[in-house]
Write a protein that holds these residues in place. Structure first.
Motif, PDB file in Angstrom:
ATOM      1  N   VAL A  99      22.234  -4.665 -10.952  1.00 33.62           N
ATOM      2  CA  VAL A  99      23.584  -5.252 -10.919  1.00 33.62           C
ATOM      3  C   VAL A  99      23.870  -5.934  -9.590  1.00 33.62           C
ATOM      4  CG1 VAL A  99      24.503  -3.629 -12.610  1.00 33.62           C
ATOM      5  CG2 VAL A  99      24.584  -3.042 -10.188  1.00 33.62           C
ATOM      6  N   ALA A 100      22.896  -5.923  -8.674  1.00 35.29           N
ATOM      7  CA  ALA A 100      23.121  -6.541  -7.361  1.00 35.29           C
ATOM      8  C   ALA A 100      21.789  -7.027  -6.802  1.00 35.29           C
ATOM      9  CB  ALA A 100      23.782  -5.548  -6.396  1.00 35.29           C
ATOM     10  N   ALA A 101      21.123  -7.919  -7.543  1.00 37.50           N
ATOM     11  CA  ALA A 101      19.759  -8.311  -7.201  1.00 37.50           C
ATOM     12  C   ALA A 101      19.643  -8.971  -5.838  1.00 37.50           C
ATOM     13  CB  ALA A 101      19.198  -9.240  -8.277  1.00 37.50           C
ATOM     14  N   GLU A 102      20.685  -9.678  -5.392  1.00 37.55           N
ATOM     15  CA  GLU A 102      20.607 -10.381  -4.108  1.00 37.55           C
ATOM     16  C   GLU A 102      21.002  -9.504  -2.925  1.00 37.55           C
ATOM     17  OE1 GLU A 102      19.152 -13.233  -3.584  1.00 37.55           O
ATOM     18  OE2 GLU A 102      18.702 -13.193  -5.731  1.00 37.55           O
ATOM     19  N   GLN A 103      21.439  -8.291  -3.209  1.00 40.10           N
ATOM     20  CA  GLN A 103      21.812  -7.363  -2.139  1.00 40.10           C
ATOM     21  C   GLN A 103      20.848  -6.180  -2.018  1.00 40.10           C
ATOM     22  OE1 GLN A 103      24.483  -8.620  -4.261  1.00 40.10           O
ATOM     23  NE2 GLN A 103      24.524 -10.111  -2.587  1.00 40.10           N
ATOM     24  N   VAL A 104      19.937  -6.048  -2.974  1.00 36.19           N
ATOM     25  CA  VAL A 104      19.091  -4.846  -3.050  1.00 36.19           C
ATOM     26  C   VAL A 104      17.612  -5.220  -3.021  1.00 36.19           C
ATOM     27  CG1 VAL A 104      18.474  -2.823  -4.440  1.00 36.19           C
ATOM     28  CG2 VAL A 104      20.846  -3.618  -4.398  1.00 36.19           C
ATOM     29  N   ALA A 105      16.850  -4.483  -2.210  1.00 44.47           N
ATOM     30  CA  ALA A 105      15.383  -4.512  -2.271  1.00 44.47           C
ATOM     31  C   ALA A 105      14.951  -3.243  -2.988  1.00 44.47           C
ATOM     32  CB  ALA A 105      14.774  -4.577  -0.874  1.00 44.47           C
ATOM     33  N   TYR A 106      14.410  -3.402  -4.177  1.00 41.55           N
ATOM     34  CA  TYR A 106      14.013  -2.262  -5.006  1.00 41.55           C
ATOM     35  C   TYR A 106      12.567  -1.888  -4.687  1.00 41.55           C
ATOM     36  CZ  TYR A 106      12.541   0.290  -9.188  1.00 41.55           C
ATOM     37  OH  TYR A 106      12.031   1.226 -10.044  1.00 41.55           O
ATOM     38  N   VAL A 107      12.327  -0.614  -4.352  1.00 43.76           N
ATOM     39  CA  VAL A 107      10.992  -0.158  -3.977  1.00 43.76           C
ATOM     40  C   VAL A 107      10.538   0.938  -4.933  1.00 43.76           C
ATOM     41  CG1 VAL A 107       9.515   0.703  -2.121  1.00 43.76           C
ATOM     42  CG2 VAL A 107      11.556  -0.627  -1.559  1.00 43.76           C
ATOM     43  N   GLY A 108       9.359   0.768  -5.491  1.00 44.53           N
ATOM     44  CA  GLY A 108       8.757   1.782  -6.345  1.00 44.53           C
ATOM     45  C   GLY A 108       7.286   1.935  -6.020  1.00 44.53           C
ATOM     46  N   SER A 109       6.659   2.905  -6.646  1.00 46.15           N
ATOM     47  CA  SER A 109       5.231   3.119  -6.410  1.00 46.15           C
ATOM     48  C   SER A 109       4.636   3.900  -7.562  1.00 46.15           C
ATOM     49  CB  SER A 109       4.992   3.869  -5.090  1.00 46.15           C
ATOM     50  OG  SER A 109       5.183   5.260  -5.265  1.00 46.15           O
ATOM     51  N   ALA A 110       3.309   3.995  -7.548  1.00 48.13           N
ATOM     52  CA  ALA A 110       2.580   4.780  -8.538  1.00 48.13           C
ATOM     53  C   ALA A 110       2.309   6.193  -8.052  1.00 48.13           C
ATOM     54  CB  ALA A 110       1.253   4.085  -8.878  1.00 48.13           C
ATOM     55  N   ALA A 111       2.909   6.593  -6.933  1.00 45.58           N
ATOM     56  CA  ALA A 111       2.582   7.874  -6.316  1.00 45.58           C
ATOM     57  C   ALA A 111       2.918   9.057  -7.209  1.00 45.58           C
ATOM     58  CB  ALA A 111       3.299   8.008  -4.973  1.00 45.58           C
ATOM     59  N   LYS A 112       4.092   9.038  -7.850  1.00 49.68           N
ATOM     60  CA  LYS A 112       4.493  10.187  -8.668  1.00 49.68           C
ATOM     61  C   LYS A 112       3.986  10.065 -10.093  1.00 49.68           C
ATOM     62  CE  LYS A 112       6.927  12.064  -5.343  1.00 49.68           C
ATOM     63  NZ  LYS A 112       6.611  11.106  -4.275  1.00 49.68           N
ATOM     64  N   THR A 113       3.899   8.849 -10.631  1.00 46.90           N
ATOM     65  CA  THR A 113       3.476   8.696 -12.015  1.00 46.90           C
ATOM     66  C   THR A 113       1.967   8.839 -12.178  1.00 46.90           C
ATOM     67  OG1 THR A 113       3.447   6.295 -11.680  1.00 46.90           O
ATOM     68  CG2 THR A 113       5.426   7.250 -12.676  1.00 46.90           C
ATOM     69  N   LEU A 114       1.191   8.319 -11.229  1.00 47.10           N
ATOM     70  CA  LEU A 114      -0.265   8.388 -11.309  1.00 47.10           C
ATOM     71  C   LEU A 114      -0.840   9.283 -10.218  1.00 47.10           C
ATOM     72  CD1 LEU A 114      -1.058   4.646 -12.115  1.00 47.10           C
ATOM     73  CD2 LEU A 114      -1.350   6.585 -13.654  1.00 47.10           C
ATOM     74  N   GLY A 115      -0.616   8.929  -8.978  1.00 47.35           N
ATOM     75  CA  GLY A 115      -1.132   9.740  -7.881  1.00 47.35           C
ATOM     76  C   GLY A 115      -0.991   8.998  -6.572  1.00 47.35           C
ATOM     77  N   SER A 147       0.850  -1.195   0.000  1.00 50.98           N
ATOM     78  CA  SER A 147       0.000   0.000   0.000  1.00 50.98           C
ATOM     79  C   SER A 147       0.885   1.244   0.000  1.00 50.98           C
ATOM     80  CB  SER A 147      -0.922  -0.015   1.210  1.00 50.98           C
ATOM     81  OG  SER A 147      -1.737  -1.164   1.196  1.00 50.98           O
ATOM     82  N   GLY A 148       1.741   1.349  -0.999  1.00 47.36           N
ATOM     83  CA  GLY A 148       2.613   2.507  -1.137  1.00 47.36           C
ATOM     84  C   GLY A 148       4.009   2.267  -0.600  1.00 47.36           C
ATOM     85  N   TYR A 149       4.875   3.265  -0.803  1.00 51.18           N
ATOM     86  CA  TYR A 149       6.275   3.161  -0.389  1.00 51.18           C
ATOM     87  C   TYR A 149       6.410   3.031   1.123  1.00 51.18           C
ATOM     88  CZ  TYR A 149      11.028   4.520   0.788  1.00 51.18           C
ATOM     89  OH  TYR A 149      12.287   4.551   1.332  1.00 51.18           O
TER      90      TYR A 149
END
Length: 453
Positions: free
Chosen positions: A288-304, A174-176
């Motif tokens: 370049v470091a998939a096993e060391q990084v948790a990538y977090v994104g959201s639709a907050a800036k692109t949509l709302g 439910s968001g970042y």
């Protein structure tokens, strides 16, 4: 004939006192109306229906209604039924605390122009998604998120952001903020950029982790200063918030090596990675470091931000712990928005919208640069905000903010982003995402007058 509770019309809960039924009904209705439990305009059940529910004669209910109509508690109109009358409050209602007036012009950072939300495209995607969704989609679902959205995100993030994402490694949140809380709750000591958003530091603390600062300079976060006692670090590599710098390639390699060596985690906050204006968007560190990084994104800036849709792409070792934490947080994110976003992505409506708003925000960025020609603005290559440094010995942040407020203009400040008070550089954070298209030029006019003064 038995009363069919499943087919009862307007629900009305009444506790009838012992004694004479009509008097008790009148007393219960008066109490409910006086206490505002029955609000003015509320429609009451038909006399036959309420009589059946309470187990009294219909005439008893009709007589009670007539009495309360005569006393002014109820109104009755032919064809419209019986409703609660508008009564003056029995005691003065406490005045609500006065909210600060909204600024005429809002150039604070952190929000997009929500008037650009693609309402028509969203409605079409919703109709298509719901028309194909099985009934099971509306039951309790997978805490990881709906499979359709996770599959769509895996394709989109790999293509647009260089993320190595398999649907089984994605958890929809439910968001970042929820994603950050879930990840922080699995760690003891979390390093966070200094300066950085104070609210996010508080999210990490409330999740049970201790926060330590990692300084930011012109090359991004000083990942060379991370210590072995830290077991996670939160970074905004593509466009550091609030300075706007990009994490240098050498420091990207350093943080990946540090995480690999110490078994630590990099939490990559890609809050506005789609908005790069002067060259190709910078790819995610996760790629370049998939096993060391948790990538977090959201639709907050692109949509709302009102959609409350985010996602985290996890290293394999963290999938089950995060899924369990999500399960015991809110079980799973609401499904209609997930299905709609999945449809929007797979139909490439999301790409079209991102391209459209990227072009619009670039035009806003260019207009800001033109209005403040000669100013040393930072972070203007990407995102939805710019940093206006204040000269040493020059005007203080609070004085400039006060001058702007006197003209109806709201700005962000750099001072509130430092981990601790001290002799820090001062500056203004100018967000150009929030105003509508029609109000943005006027907001810049006021900004230019404030800075000239």
């Amino acid at each position: 004939m038995a009363f069919d509770w499943a087919d009862f019309g307007v629900d009305l809960h009444l506790d009838l006192p012992a004694g004479e039924r009509r008097a008790g009904l009148e007393q219960a209705l008066r109490a409910a109306i006086r206490s505002r439990r029955l609000a003015p305009g509320s429609r009451l059940p038909a006399t036959r229906t309420l009589a059946a529910e309470l187990g009294v004669a219909r005439g008893t209910v009709a007589a009670a209604y007539d009495q309360l109509v005569a006393e002014g508690y109820l109104t009755a109109r032919t064809g419209s039924g019986t409703t609660v009358a508008l009564l003056p409050p029995a005691s003065p209602v406490p005045a609500a605390a006065a909210a600060p007036p909204a600024p005429r012009f809002d150039l604070r950072p952190g929000a997009p122009d929500v008037t650009s939300f693609p309402t028509s495209a969203w409605l079409r995607a919703t109709r298509r998604a719901l028309s194909r969704a099985p009934a099971a989609a509306f039951d309790y679902g997978d805490p990881r998120g709906h499979p359709a959205l996770r599959a769509a995100l895996a394709e989109y993030l790999g293509r647009a952001r260089g993320v190595l994402a398999h649907p089984d490694r994605i958890v929809v949140t439910s968001g970042y903020v929820q994603a950050l809380a879930l990840l922080a709750g699995l760690h003891r000591v979390v390093a966070m950029e200094d300066p950085g958003l104070a609210f996010h530091r508080e999210v990490v603390r409330r999740a049970g982790a201790r926060v330590v600062p990692v300084p930011v300079d012109a090359a991004g976060a000083r990942t060379d200063l991370l210590e072995s006692t830290v077991d996670a670090v939160v970074l905004t590599p593509a466009h550091q918030y609030p300075t706007g710098v990009t994490l240098a390639p050498a420091r990207r390699r350093l943080v990946a090596d540090w995480a690999r060596e110490h078994g630590a985690l990099v939490i990559e906050d890609d809050y506005d990675g789609e908005f790069r204006y002067d060259r190709q968007p910078v790819g995610a560190v996760q790629g370049v470091a998939a096993e060391q990084v948790a990538y977090v994104g959201s639709a907050a800036k692109t949509l709302g931000p009102g959609l409350r849709l985010g996602w985290v792409v996890l290293p394999e070792r963290l999938v089950e712990p995060v899924v369990e934490a999500k399960r015991h947080s809110d079980y799973h994110t609401e499904v209609v928005g997930q299905l709609t976003l999945a449809e929007l992505i797979t139909s490439h409506g999301y790409d079209r919208h991102v391209r459209a708003v990227r072009s619009r925000y670039r035009a806003r960025r260019d207009l800001l640069l033109a209005r403040l020609r000669g100013a040393a603005l930072g972070g203007v290559a990407a995102g939805l905000h710019a940093l206006f440094p204040l000269p040493p010995g020059g005007p203080l942040e609070r004085d400039v903010l006060a001058a702007a407020a006197s003209r109806g203009l709201a700005l962000g400040d750099l001072g509130s982003h430092w981990h601790a008070p001290g002799d820090h550089p001062q500056g203004l954070i100018i967000g150009y995402g929030t105003p509508s298209e029609s109000r943005y030029p006027a907001a810049l006019d006021v900004l230019a007058r404030v800075l000239r003064a």
